[in-house]
Write a protein that holds these residues in place. Structure first.
Motif, PDB file in Angstrom:
ATOM      1  N   ARG A 524     -23.055 -25.253  38.564  1.00  8.54           N
ATOM      2  CA  ARG A 524     -23.392 -26.496  39.197  1.00  8.54           C
ATOM      3  C   ARG A 524     -24.545 -26.535  39.717  1.00  8.54           C
ATOM      4  O   ARG A 524     -25.277 -27.508  38.994  1.00  8.54           O
ATOM      5  N   TYR A 527     -26.847 -26.694  35.967  1.00  7.76           N
ATOM      6  CA  TYR A 527     -26.855 -27.985  35.437  1.00  7.76           C
ATOM      7  C   TYR A 527     -27.540 -29.000  36.153  1.00  7.76           C
ATOM      8  O   TYR A 527     -28.234 -29.832  35.702  1.00  7.76           O
ATOM      9  N   TYR A 550     -19.934 -30.238  31.737  1.00  2.66           N
ATOM     10  CA  TYR A 550     -21.690 -30.470  31.990  1.00  2.66           C
ATOM     11  C   TYR A 550     -22.399 -31.143  30.696  1.00  2.66           C
ATOM     12  O   TYR A 550     -23.704 -31.021  30.779  1.00  2.66           O
ATOM     13  N   CYS A 553     -25.241 -33.360  30.977  1.00  2.00           N
ATOM     14  CA  CYS A 553     -26.659 -33.016  31.735  1.00  2.00           C
ATOM     15  C   CYS A 553     -27.753 -32.884  30.834  1.00  2.00           C
ATOM     16  O   CYS A 553     -28.702 -32.054  31.010  1.00  2.00           O
TER      17      CYS A 553
END
Ligand SMILES: Nc1ncnc2c1ncn2[C@@H]1O[C@H](COP(=O)(O)OP(=O)(O)OP(=O)(O)O)[C@@H](O)[C@H]1O
Length: 574
Positions: A524, A527, A550, A553
């Motif tokens: 987490r 990203y 993700y 991102c």
């Protein structure tokens, strides 16, 4: 004389000495002199002349020692003990020992230096090769080509030089024997000639045996590597373990057979050589009196002379074995050197090491690449742009060509078709080093070197900061000059890999599934915090990822399937 000049002189002397017992590769043959020109060249620069004079001195001393022994025996018989001869004997023995030691030390040092130069030049060429070329050469051939064969060759040097010195001694002692009794010398010549002819006839068989033994050893080393790398799989599965063990037994038997065949040949050569030596002494004692009217005291002196021949003959016989091994190792070194030189020539024009262009934009146009092999996988018709400061994700199934694409973009593989343009300028087929200077990478098969090569003090400081940032600094020792990556887990190793890449401060960061081995919290953070921060600092990021939660991102995402960018695969972030 400066140290470098001395080293250069020794290396060229070593080259000439090497040329005496084998050429090193066909390209080397074009540049280096043959045996006779090598000798004459060696005489020109004084190196071989110097060694030849010492060899002569050694032989003269060795022969005179024998002469003095016979003279003292005669003196004792007719006039009594002579101090002068005893003193002369000792003095010559000391000179004999010094000259032999000098000759072997100087010759082996010169050859080792020449081998060092050769290994250095091949290593430099391997460093110039493209990734594709190194993969084609294979790990084993590189390790043997700059390591194992040199080790084998080094082991043969002392016995070979001692053998050459033995030949010179043999010539002188033989001269003494001719003076003592021409008939004894003739008998000895016949025995030696027959033995040498036998040796020469069996040499090709010996070459064959050695070659088979080396191939079989390579196959066994591959299995030994599997034994360590595949330890987990073998430990868990007894069927796999027993089948693997059977394979190892078979290979080991094959290896033992090849080695014992070669050893049997050597043993037979050695035994023949030794028997021939005794035959020479026997011929003098048993045959000489039958064909000439030689006196008993002369027979004794002739026998002593023949016995003195045995030492040098035995060292010459052993040299046959060592020369065969050395020639074989030299041929392998030469073949590898030639192969690497031919490949490295293709990169000769690249002199762009230090320059780094300011990155603005990279364009790939209708680009294609095929892996080697009959059904080699291809990526084709790739069109893409990468802009400064953007984050581009590449997604797609296993084997869809993502890593291959990254390797072409970074200039590690040459493209086969299409064009690549950096800031509008078309790049060469093999992009130059100045282009590769744009990238720092963590590929999925990345390697952490024991030392952080290429980082200066400022770089090491940046490395320290990133290691702290990735919460991995405490796992490394106080001195970042040595990194023991074996003591790290897969995810930890990747954090070190990323810290090293970022410490390089390149303009484009290339990541191949970097987050795949990280825990959810780190993923987490990677990203949502790290990538945006790097982008804000002006870095361009190209990342292969399978993390679909993700995908948002990035600035842009390319999806690959079967080597192509799919039509609906280009997704723009809203
Ligand atoms: N050095 C190589 N020689 C021959 N074929 C290769 C080589 N490297 C990869 N390939 C082949 O190219 C294809 C694409 O491989 P690549 O590593 O690019 O896929 P990928 O999309 O990165 O896969 P993954 O998600 O599994 O990492 C595969 O079929 C693979 O077998």
């Amino acid at each position: 004389m400066r140290r470098e000049d001395r080293a250069e002189g020794s290396a060229s002397l070593g080259d000439r000495l090497l040329a005496l017992f084998g050429e090193v590769g066909t390209r080397a043959r074009k540049r280096r002199p043959g045996v006779w020109r090598g000798l004459i060249g060696g005489l020109d620069d004084g190196g071989i002349l110097n060694l030849s004079l010492v060899a002569l001195l050694s032989a003269v001393c060795g022969t005179t020692v024998l002469l003095l022994l016979n003279a003292e025996a005669r003196e004792v018989e007719y006039h009594g003990y002579s101090d002068l001869i005893a003193f002369g004997f000792l003095a010559l023995l000391v000179i004999y020992r010094w000259s032999q030691n000098y000759l072997i030390r100087e010759a082996t040092q010169a050859i080792e230096l020449a081998l060092h130069e050769r290994r250095l030049s091949t290593t430099r060429n391997v460093l110039r090769l493209s990734l594709e070329d190194v993969q084609a050469l294979g790990l084993r051939s590189v390790i043997d080509g700059i390591g194992a064969h040199y080790g084998t060759l080094s082991q043969t040097l002392v016995p070979i030089v001692a053998g050459v010195e033995g030949v010179v001694l043999l010539v002188f002692m033989f001269g003494y024997l001719v003076i003592l009794s021409p008939m004894a010398a003739a008998l000895t010549t016949i025995v030696v000639a027959v033995t040498v002819m036998g040796f020469l006839a069996s040499r090709s068989r010996l070459d064959e045996d050695l070659s088979l033994a080396v191939r079989s050893e390579e196959a066994f080393r591959d299995l030994a590597e599997g034994l360590v790398r595949g330890k987990k799989e073998l430990r868990l599965n007894p069927d796999k373990r027993s089948a693997f063990q059977n394979d190892m037994i078979e290979r080991s038997e094959e290896l033992a057979m090849c080695r014992s065949n070669a050893a049997a040949h050597f043993a037979s050569m050695l035994a023949t050589g030794n028997s021939a030596s005794y035959l020479m002494a026997g011929a003098v004692v048993f045959v000489l009196p039958l064909i000439t009217g030689v006196e008993q005291t002369d027979i004794s002196r002739i026998v002593v002379a023949v016995i003195f021949l045995l030492g040098p003959i035995s060292s010459v016989v052993q040299t046959f074995q060592q020369v065969t091994t050395a020639r074989f190792a030299l041929a392998e070194i030469g073949a590898f050197q030639d192969r690497v030189e031919a490949l490295a020539d293709r990169h000769d024009s690249d002199r762009s090491n230090g320059r780094v262009p300011a990155f603005q934009e990279l364009r790939l146009e209708s680009l294609s690449y095929s892996h080697a092999g009959e059904n080699g996988f291809s990526i084709r018709d790739i069109d893409l742009q990468l802009q400064k400061g953007e984050i581009l994700f590449v997604t797609g199934g296993n084997g869809s060509g993502k890593t291959t694409l990254l390797r072409i973009i970074t200039g590690l593989y040459p493209r086969h078709e299409g064009a690549m343009r950096l800031n509008g300028e078309r790049l060469a087929h093999y992009p130059p080093q100045s282009y590769r200077n744009l990238f720092a990478s963590v590929f999925s098969d990345f390697h952490v070197f024991q030392h952080p090569y290429g980082l200066d003090d400022a770089g090491l400081e940046r490395l320290e900061q990133w290691l702290v940032e990735f919460d991995i600094r405490h796992k490394l020792g106080d001195d970042l000059g040595f990194i023991d990556a074996n003591a790290l887990s897969t995810g930890q190793k990747k954090r070190v890999g990323l810290a090293l890449a970022l410490a390089e401060q390149r303009q484009i960061l290339v990541l191949d599934e970097w987050a795949a081995d990280q825990d959810p919290a780190t993923r987490r953070r990677f990203y949502h915090e790290i990538l945006p921060r790097l982008k804000a600092e002006g870095l361009t990021i190209l990342a292969v990822t399978h993390d679909d939660s993700y995908f948002d991102c990035c600035d842009r995402r390319l999806h690959m399937a079967e080597g192509r960018i799919t039509e609906d695969g280009e997704a723009w972030r809203q």
